[in-house]
Design a protein around this motif. Structure first.
Motif, short mmCIF file in Angstrom:
data_model
loop_
_atom_site.label_atom_id
_atom_site.label_comp_id
_atom_site.label_asym_id
_atom_site.label_seq_id
_atom_site.Cartn_x
_atom_site.Cartn_y
_atom_site.Cartn_z
N VAL A 81 0.81 -1.23 0.00
CA VAL A 81 0.00 0.00 0.00
C VAL A 81 0.84 1.27 0.00
CG1 VAL A 81 -1.99 -1.13 1.04
CG2 VAL A 81 -0.35 0.06 2.51
N CYS A 82 2.13 1.17 0.28
CA CYS A 82 3.01 2.34 0.23
C CYS A 82 3.61 2.47 -1.18
CB CYS A 82 4.11 2.23 1.29
SG CYS A 82 5.09 3.73 1.45
N TYR A 83 2.75 2.38 -2.19
CA TYR A 83 3.22 2.40 -3.57
C TYR A 83 3.59 3.79 -4.06
CZ TYR A 83 -1.56 3.86 -4.54
OH TYR A 83 -2.74 4.53 -4.54
N GLU A 84 3.07 4.82 -3.41
CA GLU A 84 3.35 6.18 -3.87
C GLU A 84 4.77 6.63 -3.50
OE1 GLU A 84 1.43 10.66 -3.57
OE2 GLU A 84 0.43 8.99 -2.58
N PHE A 85 5.19 6.29 -2.29
CA PHE A 85 6.50 6.76 -1.80
C PHE A 85 7.52 5.64 -1.63
CE2 PHE A 85 3.40 9.91 -0.35
CZ PHE A 85 3.96 11.05 -0.89
N HIS A 86 7.10 4.40 -1.67
CA HIS A 86 8.01 3.25 -1.49
C HIS A 86 8.90 3.47 -0.27
CE1 HIS A 86 6.69 1.72 -5.34
NE2 HIS A 86 6.87 2.92 -5.84
N ASN A 87 8.27 3.77 0.86
CA ASN A 87 9.00 4.16 2.07
C ASN A 87 9.05 3.04 3.12
OD1 ASN A 87 10.46 6.11 3.50
ND2 ASN A 87 8.65 6.78 4.63
N ILE A 88 8.70 1.83 2.73
CA ILE A 88 8.74 0.69 3.64
C ILE A 88 9.80 -0.28 3.16
CG2 ILE A 88 7.46 -1.25 4.64
CD1 ILE A 88 6.22 1.36 5.47
N GLU A 89 10.74 -0.61 4.03
CA GLU A 89 11.72 -1.65 3.73
C GLU A 89 11.27 -2.91 4.45
OE1 GLU A 89 15.99 -2.38 5.46
OE2 GLU A 89 16.06 -0.80 3.94
N TRP A 90 11.08 -3.99 3.71
CA TRP A 90 10.50 -5.21 4.25
C TRP A 90 11.30 -6.42 3.80
CZ3 TRP A 90 8.42 -9.93 3.13
CH2 TRP A 90 7.45 -10.45 3.96
N HIS A 91 11.62 -7.29 4.71
CA HIS A 91 12.25 -8.57 4.37
C HIS A 91 11.82 -9.59 5.42
CE1 HIS A 91 15.29 -7.99 7.55
NE2 HIS A 91 15.29 -6.73 7.15
N TYR A 92 11.94 -10.85 5.11
CA TYR A 92 11.55 -11.88 6.06
C TYR A 92 12.49 -11.87 7.27
CZ TYR A 92 8.36 -13.85 2.66
OH TYR A 92 7.34 -14.02 1.78
N PRO A 93 11.95 -12.20 8.45
CA PRO A 93 12.82 -12.30 9.63
C PRO A 93 13.79 -13.48 9.48
CG PRO A 93 10.49 -12.32 10.26
CD PRO A 93 10.56 -12.41 8.77
N ARG A 94 14.83 -13.43 10.28
CA ARG A 94 15.77 -14.55 10.30
C ARG A 94 15.04 -15.82 10.76
NH1 ARG A 94 20.65 -13.81 13.90
NH2 ARG A 94 19.13 -13.02 15.38
#
Length: 104
Positions: A81-94
């Motif tokens: 949903v943060c497609y306008e600003f691409h301000n979320i960094e997301w990766h799977y947890p260890r």
């Protein structure tokens, strides 16, 4: 006649289910973060606040968005949903960390 509760909009029901979920928090190593909190001030919709099923995003009085990764269900909605600003960094947890679902 009994009222039918829409399971999609039943926030209390969702919270009851989330309460049965366990989390193994990886201290100091969040799997999601807001890249630049000041960019959130430009966002009109605050979709991360409205769309997160675990309510991990909180709108502050000054317009900033506060994120708490400890209760995240790892759905990835915020990233989408943060497609306008691409301000979320997301990766799977260890491995061994993150959400463990108890309710099917």
């Amino acid at each position: 006649m009994t009222a039918v509760i829409d399971p999609i909009r039943d926030r209390a029901g969702l919270e009851r289910k989330l309460a049965t979920t366990s989390y193994h928090v990886d201290p100091g190593r969040p799997h999601i973060r807001i890249i630049d909190p000041d960019v959130c001030l430009q966002c009109q919709r605050k979709q991360c606040v409205n769309c997160c099923p675990a309510a991990c995003y909180t709108l502050q009085p000054d317009g900033h968005v506060l994120f708490s990764y400890e209760g995240c269900v790892e759905c990835g909605t915020c990233r989408i949903v943060c497609y306008e600003f691409h301000n979320i960094e997301w990766h799977y947890p260890r491995g061994g960390f993150g959400v463990q679902y108890r309710y099917g």
